[in-house]
Write a protein that holds these residues in place. Structure first.
Motif, PDB file in Angstrom:
ATOM      1  N   ALA A 243       8.093 -49.184 -82.983  1.00 21.28           N
ATOM      2  CA  ALA A 243       8.855 -49.386 -84.215  1.00 21.28           C
ATOM      3  C   ALA A 243       7.957 -49.978 -85.278  1.00 21.28           C
ATOM      4  O   ALA A 243       7.022 -50.739 -84.979  1.00 21.28           O
ATOM      5  CB  ALA A 243      10.048 -50.305 -83.969  1.00 21.28           C
ATOM      6  N   VAL A 244       8.233 -49.633 -86.526  1.00 22.97           N
ATOM      7  CA  VAL A 244       7.538 -50.231 -87.669  1.00 22.97           C
ATOM      8  C   VAL A 244       8.289 -51.511 -88.032  1.00 22.97           C
ATOM      9  O   VAL A 244       9.426 -51.467 -88.502  1.00 22.97           O
ATOM     10  CB  VAL A 244       7.491 -49.255 -88.861  1.00 22.97           C
ATOM     11  N   LEU A 245       7.634 -52.642 -87.810  1.00 22.27           N
ATOM     12  CA  LEU A 245       8.296 -53.936 -87.950  1.00 22.27           C
ATOM     13  C   LEU A 245       7.445 -54.902 -88.767  1.00 22.27           C
ATOM     14  O   LEU A 245       6.205 -54.774 -88.793  1.00 22.27           O
ATOM     15  CB  LEU A 245       8.542 -54.555 -86.566  1.00 22.27           C
ATOM     16  N   PRO A 246       8.078 -55.882 -89.419  1.00 23.14           N
ATOM     17  CA  PRO A 246       7.297 -56.927 -90.089  1.00 23.14           C
ATOM     18  C   PRO A 246       6.428 -57.658 -89.063  1.00 23.14           C
ATOM     19  O   PRO A 246       6.881 -57.970 -87.962  1.00 23.14           O
ATOM     20  CB  PRO A 246       8.368 -57.853 -90.678  1.00 23.14           C
ATOM     21  N   HIS A 247       5.198 -57.921 -89.441  1.00 24.72           N
ATOM     22  CA  HIS A 247       4.285 -58.577 -88.516  1.00 24.72           C
ATOM     23  C   HIS A 247       4.853 -59.882 -87.979  1.00 24.72           C
ATOM     24  O   HIS A 247       4.772 -60.158 -86.775  1.00 24.72           O
ATOM     25  CB  HIS A 247       2.950 -58.863 -89.215  1.00 24.72           C
ATOM     26  N   PHE A 248       5.423 -60.713 -88.869  1.00 24.20           N
ATOM     27  CA  PHE A 248       5.833 -62.042 -88.427  1.00 24.20           C
ATOM     28  C   PHE A 248       6.996 -61.978 -87.442  1.00 24.20           C
ATOM     29  O   PHE A 248       7.072 -62.771 -86.501  1.00 24.20           O
ATOM     30  CB  PHE A 248       6.135 -62.939 -89.631  1.00 24.20           C
ATOM     31  N   LEU A 249       7.896 -61.016 -87.601  1.00 23.51           N
ATOM     32  CA  LEU A 249       9.005 -60.873 -86.668  1.00 23.51           C
ATOM     33  C   LEU A 249       8.533 -60.315 -85.332  1.00 23.51           C
ATOM     34  O   LEU A 249       8.939 -60.774 -84.264  1.00 23.51           O
ATOM     35  CB  LEU A 249      10.081 -59.963 -87.263  1.00 23.51           C
ATOM     36  N   ALA A 250       7.674 -59.309 -85.392  1.00 27.00           N
ATOM     37  CA  ALA A 250       7.188 -58.691 -84.165  1.00 27.00           C
ATOM     38  C   ALA A 250       6.374 -59.669 -83.333  1.00 27.00           C
ATOM     39  O   ALA A 250       6.509 -59.722 -82.098  1.00 27.00           O
ATOM     40  CB  ALA A 250       6.360 -57.459 -84.509  1.00 27.00           C
ATOM     41  N   ARG A 251       5.556 -60.469 -83.984  1.00 24.12           N
ATOM     42  CA  ARG A 251       4.740 -61.432 -83.249  1.00 24.12           C
ATOM     43  C   ARG A 251       5.592 -62.544 -82.658  1.00 24.12           C
ATOM     44  O   ARG A 251       5.327 -63.010 -81.540  1.00 24.12           O
ATOM     45  CB  ARG A 251       3.656 -61.991 -84.168  1.00 24.12           C
ATOM     46  N   GLN A 252       6.611 -62.984 -83.398  1.00 22.61           N
ATOM     47  CA  GLN A 252       7.521 -63.980 -82.849  1.00 22.61           C
ATOM     48  C   GLN A 252       8.226 -63.459 -81.606  1.00 22.61           C
ATOM     49  O   GLN A 252       8.533 -64.220 -80.684  1.00 22.61           O
ATOM     50  CB  GLN A 252       8.559 -64.385 -83.899  1.00 22.61           C
ATOM     51  N   ALA A 253       8.489 -62.154 -81.576  1.00 21.16           N
ATOM     52  CA  ALA A 253       9.187 -61.545 -80.440  1.00 21.16           C
ATOM     53  C   ALA A 253       8.254 -61.197 -79.288  1.00 21.16           C
ATOM     54  O   ALA A 253       8.698 -60.681 -78.256  1.00 21.16           O
ATOM     55  CB  ALA A 253       9.915 -60.286 -80.907  1.00 21.16           C
ATOM     56  N   GLY A 254       6.951 -61.457 -79.448  1.00 23.41           N
ATOM     57  CA  GLY A 254       6.011 -61.192 -78.382  1.00 23.41           C
ATOM     58  C   GLY A 254       5.624 -59.737 -78.236  1.00 23.41           C
ATOM     59  O   GLY A 254       5.140 -59.320 -77.174  1.00 23.41           O
ATOM     60  N   LEU A 255       5.794 -58.928 -79.284  1.00 22.73           N
ATOM     61  CA  LEU A 255       5.443 -57.518 -79.223  1.00 22.73           C
ATOM     62  C   LEU A 255       3.947 -57.314 -79.458  1.00 22.73           C
ATOM     63  O   LEU A 255       3.266 -58.183 -80.017  1.00 22.73           O
ATOM     64  CB  LEU A 255       6.250 -56.731 -80.261  1.00 22.73           C
ATOM     65  N   VAL A 256       3.467 -56.153 -79.052  1.00 21.49           N
ATOM     66  CA  VAL A 256       2.046 -55.831 -79.156  1.00 21.49           C
ATOM     67  C   VAL A 256       1.829 -54.879 -80.329  1.00 21.49           C
ATOM     68  O   VAL A 256       2.571 -53.904 -80.497  1.00 21.49           O
ATOM     69  CB  VAL A 256       1.537 -55.176 -77.854  1.00 21.49           C
ATOM     70  N   CYS A 257       0.808 -55.170 -81.135  1.00 20.54           N
ATOM     71  CA  CYS A 257       0.515 -54.342 -82.303  1.00 20.54           C
ATOM     72  C   CYS A 257      -0.294 -53.119 -81.899  1.00 20.54           C
ATOM     73  O   CYS A 257      -1.372 -53.238 -81.292  1.00 20.54           O
ATOM     74  CB  CYS A 257      -0.248 -55.156 -83.344  1.00 20.54           C
ATOM     75  N   VAL A 258       0.203 -51.944 -82.242  1.00 17.79           N
ATOM     76  CA  VAL A 258      -0.487 -50.677 -81.991  1.00 17.79           C
ATOM     77  C   VAL A 258      -1.307 -50.272 -83.217  1.00 17.79           C
ATOM     78  O   VAL A 258      -2.404 -49.724 -83.084  1.00 17.79           O
ATOM     79  CB  VAL A 258       0.529 -49.574 -81.627  1.00 17.79           C
ATOM     80  N   ALA A 259      -0.781 -50.532 -84.400  1.00 15.40           N
ATOM     81  CA  ALA A 259      -1.492 -50.232 -85.649  1.00 15.40           C
ATOM     82  C   ALA A 259      -1.169 -51.322 -86.657  1.00 15.40           C
ATOM     83  O   ALA A 259      -0.008 -51.569 -86.964  1.00 15.40           O
ATOM     84  CB  ALA A 259      -1.088 -48.862 -86.189  1.00 15.40           C
ATOM     85  N   GLN A 260      -2.213 -51.967 -87.164  1.00 20.70           N
ATOM     86  CA  GLN A 260      -2.055 -53.122 -88.059  1.00 20.70           C
ATOM     87  C   GLN A 260      -1.733 -52.719 -89.483  1.00 20.70           C
ATOM     88  O   GLN A 260      -0.909 -53.341 -90.143  1.00 20.70           O
ATOM     89  CB  GLN A 260      -3.347 -53.950 -88.031  1.00 20.70           C
ATOM     90  N   GLN A 261      -2.362 -51.683 -89.971  1.00 18.74           N
ATOM     91  CA  GLN A 261      -2.233 -51.298 -91.375  1.00 18.74           C
ATOM     92  C   GLN A 261      -1.611 -49.905 -91.477  1.00 18.74           C
ATOM     93  O   GLN A 261      -2.218 -48.926 -91.037  1.00 18.74           O
ATOM     94  CB  GLN A 261      -3.599 -51.311 -92.059  1.00 18.74           C
ATOM     95  N   LEU A 262      -0.417 -49.873 -92.059  1.00 17.05           N
ATOM     96  CA  LEU A 262       0.310 -48.600 -92.178  1.00 17.05           C
ATOM     97  C   LEU A 262       0.479 -48.156 -93.621  1.00 17.05           C
ATOM     98  O   LEU A 262       0.896 -47.028 -93.872  1.00 17.05           O
ATOM     99  CB  LEU A 262       1.701 -48.733 -91.549  1.00 17.05           C
TER     100      LEU A 262
END
Length: 306
Positions: A243-262
């Motif tokens: 999913a395309v998510l705000p960085h701060f929300l995704a990181r708080q949820a413990g998700l892993v970043c696949v692509a940093q800059q979209l």
């Protein structure tokens, strides 16, 4: 006459002497005597008869005692009203997106209320239903620049978006393309072939995140479509896809970043009706929001842990 000289008159009447009035007012005896003379001269009547034992009201002075006390009470009421006006109190209606209201703005209000106990805030999510021009809200924090008009607008920062999935889902991706360090589209002609995506429904196709996903999928449908960001976050946590998510929300949820800059980042705007820009209660909330977003600037734009 000088209105403030009524204080001198009342102090002498209550103390019965110049020295007593001087002590009560914190003024010199000579100053008290001079201002009494000025008042009697302005009124063209003696207010006191002078005796060795002290000052006694004349008949004229006695007649003016009640009006002087009324003047004193009016002055006190004016001062009380000015003090109340100087306090930050009342209701401020703040409209913003749910993804900013719940994790960021609402928790921060404890500090605002500690500074201004008389302040109340109505926090309303879903700014698309509110219109500042109609005074539906006093303030709005938005990811789209407000319409031109009689508004005061300030940019608070940037909300950065990246492509995220759960640790288990990213680990099991076909081809293992994501490493969280670069831009999307650097791993072959279709780096997301075989990936499952969580996206927006048709009513939100105008959003930058939805437009990026439409390009990335090349016409393929999402596995799951929602109309809220919170649902997408929950689905990504459950491992349903990327999913395309705000960085701060995704990181708080413990998700892993696949692509940093979209290229899907969105500016964050603070808007208020220009007529309210000098309201103490509205200004207090606006200043709090400016400080809040500045303190979380790198967390929100995604550069904090990039």
């Amino acid at each position: 006459m000088q209105w403030d000289d009524a204080r001198i008159f009342l102090a002498i009447a209550r103390a019965g002497s110049l020295s007593g009035a001087s002590a009560a007012l914190g003024l010199g005896v000579a100053t008290v005597s001079r201002r009494l003379d000025r008042l009697e001269s302005a009124l063209a009547m003696p207010l006191f008869s002078r005796h060795h034992s002290g000052y006694r009201l004349t008949a004229d002075g006695q007649a003016l005692l009640a009006p002087a006390e009324a003047l004193e009470q009016a002055a006190q009421a004016l001062g009380d009203a000015a003090q109340t006006q100087a306090q930050v109190a009342g209701v401020v209606r703040l409209a913003t997106a749910e993804n900013l209201a719940n994790p960021l703005i609402a928790p921060s209000l404890v500090h605002l209320f500690a500074r201004h106990p008389g302040l109340r805030v109505q926090l309303v999510s879903g700014v698309q239903t509110l219109n500042l021009h109609r005074r539906d809200a006093d303030l709005a924090v938005r990811m789209t620049q407000p319409e031109a008009g009689h508004l005061t607008i300030r940019r608070l920062g940037t909300l950065g978006f990246g492509l995220y999935g759960s640790a288990g889902h990213v680990q099991g991706r076909a081809g293992g393309n994501g490493n969280g360090s670069g831009s999307a589209g650097t791993h072959g002609s279709d780096p997301f072939e075989g990936d499952a995506f969580i996206g927006w429904d048709d009513s939100h196709a105008h959003l930058p995140a939805a437009r990026w996903m439409a390009r990335a999928l090349h016409g393929r449908p999402c596995r799951l479509e929602t109309n809220t960001l919170s649902a997408q976050l929950a689905a990504a946590q459950a491992g349903l896809g990327l999913a395309v998510l705000p960085h701060f929300l995704a990181r708080q949820a413990g998700l892993v970043c696949v692509a940093q800059q979209l290229g899907a980042d969105q500016p964050i705007w603070l808007a208020m009706h220009a007529d309210l820009a000098h309201s103490r209660r509205v200004r207090a909330v606006a200043d709090h929001l400016i400080e809040l977003f500045e303190a979380h600037r790198t967390e929100l734009d995604g550069t904090a842990a990039a």
